[in-house]
Design a protein around this motif. Structure first.
Motif, PDB file in Angstrom:
ATOM      1  N   GLY A   1      22.907  -1.316  -8.041  1.00 44.18           N
ATOM      2  CA  GLY A   1      22.470  -1.531  -9.423  1.00 44.18           C
ATOM      3  C   GLY A   1      23.665  -1.674 -10.350  1.00 44.18           C
ATOM      4  O   GLY A   1      24.773  -1.992  -9.923  1.00 44.18           O
TER       5      GLY A   1
ATOM      6  N   HIS B   1      14.203   7.125  -8.605  1.00 45.90           N
ATOM      7  CA  HIS B   1      15.215   6.198  -9.118  1.00 45.90           C
ATOM      8  C   HIS B   1      16.614   6.815  -9.111  1.00 45.90           C
ATOM      9  O   HIS B   1      17.206   7.002  -8.043  1.00 45.90           O
ATOM     10  CB  HIS B   1      14.782   5.740 -10.525  1.00 45.90           C
ATOM     11  CG  HIS B   1      15.588   4.619 -11.071  1.00 45.90           C
ATOM     12  ND1 HIS B   1      15.829   4.464 -12.410  1.00 45.90           N
ATOM     13  CD2 HIS B   1      16.236   3.594 -10.464  1.00 45.90           C
ATOM     14  CE1 HIS B   1      16.575   3.382 -12.592  1.00 45.90           C
ATOM     15  NE2 HIS B   1      16.830   2.840 -11.424  1.00 45.90           N
TER      16      HIS B   1
ATOM     17  N   GLU C   1      20.363  -3.250  -3.943  1.00 41.37           N
ATOM     18  CA  GLU C   1      19.419  -2.134  -3.741  1.00 41.37           C
ATOM     19  C   GLU C   1      18.308  -2.447  -2.755  1.00 41.37           C
ATOM     20  O   GLU C   1      17.410  -1.630  -2.558  1.00 41.37           O
ATOM     21  CB  GLU C   1      18.802  -1.739  -5.092  1.00 41.37           C
ATOM     22  CG  GLU C   1      19.834  -1.173  -6.046  1.00 41.37           C
ATOM     23  CD  GLU C   1      19.244  -0.740  -7.383  1.00 41.37           C
ATOM     24  OE1 GLU C   1      18.180  -1.270  -7.751  1.00 41.37           O
ATOM     25  OE2 GLU C   1      19.848   0.112  -8.027  1.00 41.37           O
TER      26      GLU C   1
ATOM     27  N   HIS D   1      11.389   2.213  -6.320  1.00 41.34           N
ATOM     28  CA  HIS D   1      12.689   2.730  -6.781  1.00 41.34           C
ATOM     29  C   HIS D   1      12.739   2.689  -8.311  1.00 41.34           C
ATOM     30  O   HIS D   1      12.948   3.698  -8.964  1.00 41.34           O
ATOM     31  CB  HIS D   1      13.805   1.885  -6.161  1.00 41.34           C
ATOM     32  CG  HIS D   1      15.183   2.324  -6.510  1.00 41.34           C
ATOM     33  ND1 HIS D   1      15.616   3.622  -6.368  1.00 41.34           N
ATOM     34  CD2 HIS D   1      16.237   1.635  -7.011  1.00 41.34           C
ATOM     35  CE1 HIS D   1      16.876   3.709  -6.754  1.00 41.34           C
ATOM     36  NE2 HIS D   1      17.272   2.526  -7.159  1.00 41.34           N
ATOM     37  N   HIS D   2      12.499   1.528  -8.885  1.00 42.10           N
ATOM     38  CA  HIS D   2      12.557   1.414 -10.345  1.00 42.10           C
ATOM     39  C   HIS D   2      11.245   1.871 -10.980  1.00 42.10           C
ATOM     40  O   HIS D   2      10.180   1.458 -10.530  1.00 42.10           O
ATOM     41  CB  HIS D   2      12.819  -0.047 -10.740  1.00 42.10           C
ATOM     42  CG  HIS D   2      14.152  -0.552 -10.285  1.00 42.10           C
ATOM     43  ND1 HIS D   2      14.327  -1.751  -9.634  1.00 42.10           N
ATOM     44  CD2 HIS D   2      15.379   0.001 -10.368  1.00 42.10           C
ATOM     45  CE1 HIS D   2      15.605  -1.924  -9.357  1.00 42.10           C
ATOM     46  NE2 HIS D   2      16.268  -0.866  -9.775  1.00 42.10           N
TER      47      HIS D   2
ATOM     48  N   HIS E   1      21.695  -7.333  -8.507  1.00 39.06           N
ATOM     49  CA  HIS E   1      21.025  -6.023  -8.576  1.00 39.06           C
ATOM     50  C   HIS E   1      20.058  -5.818  -7.401  1.00 39.06           C
ATOM     51  O   HIS E   1      20.135  -4.829  -6.674  1.00 39.06           O
ATOM     52  CB  HIS E   1      20.279  -5.927  -9.918  1.00 39.06           C
ATOM     53  CG  HIS E   1      19.882  -4.551 -10.294  1.00 39.06           C
ATOM     54  ND1 HIS E   1      20.267  -3.958 -11.475  1.00 39.06           N
ATOM     55  CD2 HIS E   1      19.141  -3.626  -9.659  1.00 39.06           C
ATOM     56  CE1 HIS E   1      19.777  -2.749 -11.537  1.00 39.06           C
ATOM     57  NE2 HIS E   1      19.080  -2.524 -10.441  1.00 39.06           N
TER      58      HIS E   1
HETATM   59 ZN   LIG Z   1      18.325  -0.685  -9.802  1.00 40.65          ZN
END
Ligand SMILES: [Zn+2]
Length: 365
Positions: free
Chosen positions: A286, A99, A331, A64-65, A327
């Motif tokens: 997030g 993302h 997520e 994701h990041h 965070h």
């Molecule tokens: Zn995030």
């Protein structure tokens, strides 16, 4: 399969054009034409995740990041980002990040949070503007159906839960071709009047070239007349955060228990109770503090997000209960979401959920 098959599919669900300006989603390491047999899915792409990919024979990490967020100027292994990139390259492992383009989709990160908390009637909290355009074209009556069908197949005409939306009005078109023309109806050098249908339909701006190609290929005229309009309408399918409702209202404390359990939180940092019961819930995976005003305006009783700073908690101002769940916690279900969307489309392609807990925040309780 080729890596590009995987990335094209992911980008058909979460187009790169829908990522925020500051983001760096997309293919970060690797070549589109490389062969991949197994993907490793994770929230973050850390060294431990690259090691897991090597050990489990995964050729691509879908995280994701994005591991690379700012420019890298040196590659001497001094920072973990440099080491991750270097190790991935040396071991022929691709790194792909999905993302904010996934955050911004209707069926993205926030939908997964809503699903986890059992929220209903969910919609995007802050839909994007200026992503929609309108096409107006004119087709002879005999071809109006074919043109409409082609436009719909290319992605035009979707509004909310409705597809194939268009407006159609009959009228008369005129044209006169010069001696270079070979008109579909009429003769060169003579004005022709044709019964036509004016077809209007909206489409996402990112599909414009595909839609114009479909129009030209399915329209019988040599010169296809069309107008393109920029719209400032909200696109209800794309944007930040989400808001939904609980089936039954809960007291604030009971609701936080519910969140703690469902989202596996060690701790929830929250503002003072407002004294209202909780029915409407806004969420943003997030760092979602930028959506507080929209959450209040939409009538949210609670706003669940992460990365709140001390002074920002004051902004709740008794209007809403802000709940910072962390965070990673907010997520964490994104990994499952990525696993589901890849396996759903590629039934013979192996996907592995990372076993590394990449949360850099630890809790001393
Ligand atoms: Zn995030």
């Amino acid at each position: 399969m080729k890596l590009q098959e995987l990335t094209s599919y992911l980008e058909s669900l979460a187009p790169l054009a829908y990522q925020e300006d500051y983001d760096n989603a997309g293919l970060i390491v690797g070549r589109p034409e490389m062969e991949v047999h197994r993907a490793l899915v994770s929230l973050d792409c850390t060294e431990a995740v690259v090691n897991e990919a090597i050990a489990t024979n995964c050729q691509v990490i879908v995280s994701h990041h994005p591991i690379v967020f700012r420019g890298l100027k040196k590659f001497n292994g001094k920072t973990y980002v440099e080491r991750v990139v270097e190790k991935a390259i040396r071991n022929n492992i691709a790194i792909y990040a999905i993302h904010t383009n996934l955050d911004n989709m209707m069926a993205g990160v926030n939908a997964k949070i809503c699903e986890t908390l059992g929220l209903k009637n969910c919609r995007i909290l802050s839909p994007k503007h200026t992503l929609l355009k309108k096409l107006v074209t004119y087709a002879p009556q005999s071809h109006a159906d074919a043109v409409r069908n082609a436009l719909f197949a290319a992605g035009a005409g979707n509004i909310g839960n409705y597809s194939e939306t268009s407006f159609n009005a009959e009228g008369t078109g005129t044209f006169k071709g010069n001696d270079q023309t070979n008109p579909y109806v009429g003769e060169p050098g003579k004005r022709h009047l044709e019964n036509e249908v004016r077809i209007e339909t909206v489409y996402p701006a990112i599909l414009e070239s595909k839609i114009l190609m479909a129009l030209v290929l399915n329209h019988p005229y040599e010169e296809v007349a069309y107008d393109l309009y920029s719209l400032t309408n909200q696109n209800q399918q794309v944007g930040s955060g989400m808001i939904g409702e609980l089936d039954n209202a809960l007291a604030e404390e009971a609701f936080l228990y519910h969140v703690k359990e469902k989202m596996h939180c060690h701790v929830i940092r929250h503002t003072e109770y407002t004294g209202k019961s909780v029915k409407r819930v806004a969420v943003c995976g997030g760092a979602g503090g930028f959506l507080l005003k929209q959450a209040i305006a939409a009538g949210a009783d609670v706003f669940i997000t992460a990365d709140y700073k001390y002074h920002e908690f004051f902004d709740a101002d008794g209007k809403v209960l802000i709940a910072d769940v962390g965070h990673f916690e907010s997520e964490q279900f994104t990994q499952q979401l990525l696993y589901e969307i890849i396996t759903k489309n590629f039934t013979n392609f192996a996907v592995r959920l990372t076993e590394v807990n990449t949360n850099p925040v630890k809790y001393f309780i």
